[in-house]
Design an enzyme around this catalytic site. Structure first.
Site, short mmCIF file in Angstrom:
data_model
loop_
_atom_site.label_atom_id
_atom_site.label_comp_id
_atom_site.label_asym_id
_atom_site.label_seq_id
_atom_site.Cartn_x
_atom_site.Cartn_y
_atom_site.Cartn_z
N LYS A 1 131.77 117.84 -30.97
CA LYS A 1 132.93 117.85 -30.05
C LYS A 1 133.68 116.53 -30.05
CE LYS A 1 131.06 118.62 -26.00
NZ LYS A 1 129.67 119.07 -26.07
N ARG B 1 131.85 121.94 -17.49
CA ARG B 1 130.48 122.23 -17.89
C ARG B 1 129.89 123.37 -17.08
NH1 ARG B 1 129.59 116.97 -20.46
NH2 ARG B 1 127.58 116.90 -21.47
N ARG C 1 121.44 110.50 -33.44
CA ARG C 1 122.68 109.81 -33.04
C ARG C 1 122.38 108.38 -32.58
NH1 ARG C 1 126.71 113.01 -29.23
NH2 ARG C 1 125.14 112.84 -27.63
N ARG D 1 121.08 106.42 -26.85
CA ARG D 1 121.30 106.70 -25.43
C ARG D 1 120.03 107.28 -24.80
NH1 ARG D 1 126.65 110.32 -25.67
NH2 ARG D 1 125.44 111.47 -24.14
N ARG E 1 119.22 119.19 -21.85
CA ARG E 1 120.67 119.33 -21.90
C ARG E 1 121.09 120.60 -22.65
NH1 ARG E 1 122.16 114.22 -24.77
NH2 ARG E 1 124.34 114.50 -24.25
P1 AMP Z 1 128.16 113.64 -22.77
O1 AMP Z 1 128.46 112.31 -23.36
O2 AMP Z 1 129.37 114.55 -22.69
O3 AMP Z 1 126.97 114.32 -23.38
O4 AMP Z 1 127.78 113.37 -21.21
C1 AMP Z 1 126.66 112.56 -20.86
C2 AMP Z 1 126.19 112.88 -19.44
O5 AMP Z 1 127.26 112.66 -18.49
C3 AMP Z 1 125.80 114.34 -19.20
O6 AMP Z 1 124.48 114.63 -19.62
C4 AMP Z 1 125.97 114.46 -17.68
O7 AMP Z 1 124.91 113.83 -16.99
C5 AMP Z 1 127.22 113.62 -17.44
N1 AMP Z 1 128.45 114.46 -17.53
C6 AMP Z 1 129.44 114.38 -18.47
N2 AMP Z 1 130.41 115.32 -18.24
C7 AMP Z 1 130.00 116.01 -17.14
C8 AMP Z 1 130.51 117.11 -16.41
N3 AMP Z 1 131.64 117.71 -16.77
N4 AMP Z 1 129.81 117.54 -15.32
C9 AMP Z 1 128.68 116.96 -14.93
N5 AMP Z 1 128.10 115.93 -15.58
C10 AMP Z 1 128.74 115.45 -16.68
#
Ligand code: AMP
Length: 206
Positions: free
Chosen positions: A13, A85, A119, A151, A162
């Site tokens: 993405k 999400r 990653r 991370r 996740r």
């Molecule tokens: P990502 O980099 O998109 O994988 O986001 C990392 C973390 O940020 C996720 O595992 C969530 O804890 C939080 N996060 C990011 N976007 C959202 C969202 N739309 N709703 C809730 N938590 C989010």
């Protein structure tokens, strides 16, 4: 053009959103990056979000909405990555702005987990993969020369959580966009350029 990017973690993405942002000259907004910036700056919002993020859980909806509302209502073009999400977030987003398209990048869970566990990230925002997209010098960022790190939420336990959460909470959002007639399904198990080519074909001409 107002777009959202959908797909399980590791589907590509972020990479595709970056390419779309350059090609169509629209802002790439990653809610994960915005939240990580809040955590790094030790803001109140960051303190609230950090515990959820490290465990691989979703940050509460109201925190996300507060962070996005002002930003999105001012823009006439964006590619949103990491939001919505869940169904509640999709409905909240509909209340702020009308989308032109939702792009779903499909990959199997097995492929997603393989990609995420390899990653490596840099504080400057650059992202690498130990096999698919390694930096020139091992573990050193090509862009800024700083050491790379993994991370916390890319570690095995959090990744499995996740991916399960994606199926349970985020997949229903695909149906929401399908019903609106704006969902484009793209095969994510191809080379980066091929995935991008398929996205370009699917999007409406400007
Ligand atoms: P990502 O980099 O998109 O994988 O986001 C990392 C973390 O940020 C996720 O595992 C969530 O804890 C939080 N996060 C990011 N976007 C959202 C969202 N739309 N709703 C809730 N938590 C989010």
């Amino acid at each position: 053009m107002k777009l959202v990017m959908m797909g399980v973690q590791g589907c590509g993405k972020g990479t595709q959103a970056e390419l779309i942002s350059k090609k169509f000259k629209i802002l790439h907004i990653s809610t994960g990056d915005l939240l990580r910036d809040e955590v790094a700056s030790k803001s109140e919002l960051g303190k609230e979000a950090e515990g959820f993020m490290n465990k691989g859980l979703l940050v509460p909806d109201k925190v996300l909405l507060g962070m996005l509302k002002g930003r999105l209502s001012e823009l006439d073009g964006f590619i949103l990555d990491g939001y919505p999400r869940n169904r509640e977030q999709a409905e909240a987003l509909s209340g702020i702005t009308e989308l032109d398209g939702a792009i779903e990048i499909g990959v199997s869970d097995r492929e997603a987990i393989k990609r995420i566990s390899g990653r490596r990230s840099c504080k400057c925002g650059a992202v690498y993969h130990v096999f698919y997209n390694p930096p020139g010098r091992p573990n050193i960022c090509d862009r800024c020369g700083k050491p790379l790190f993994q991370r916390d939420d890319d570690q095995e336990d959090a990744v499995a959580k996740r991916v399960a959460l994606y199926h349970e909470k985020t997949e229903p959002v695909l149906k929401f966009y399908e019903e609106k007639g704006i969902l484009h399904k793209i095969d994510g198990e191809q080379a980066i350029e091929e995935v991008f080519g398929a996205i370009e074909k699917a999007l409406p001409e400007e």
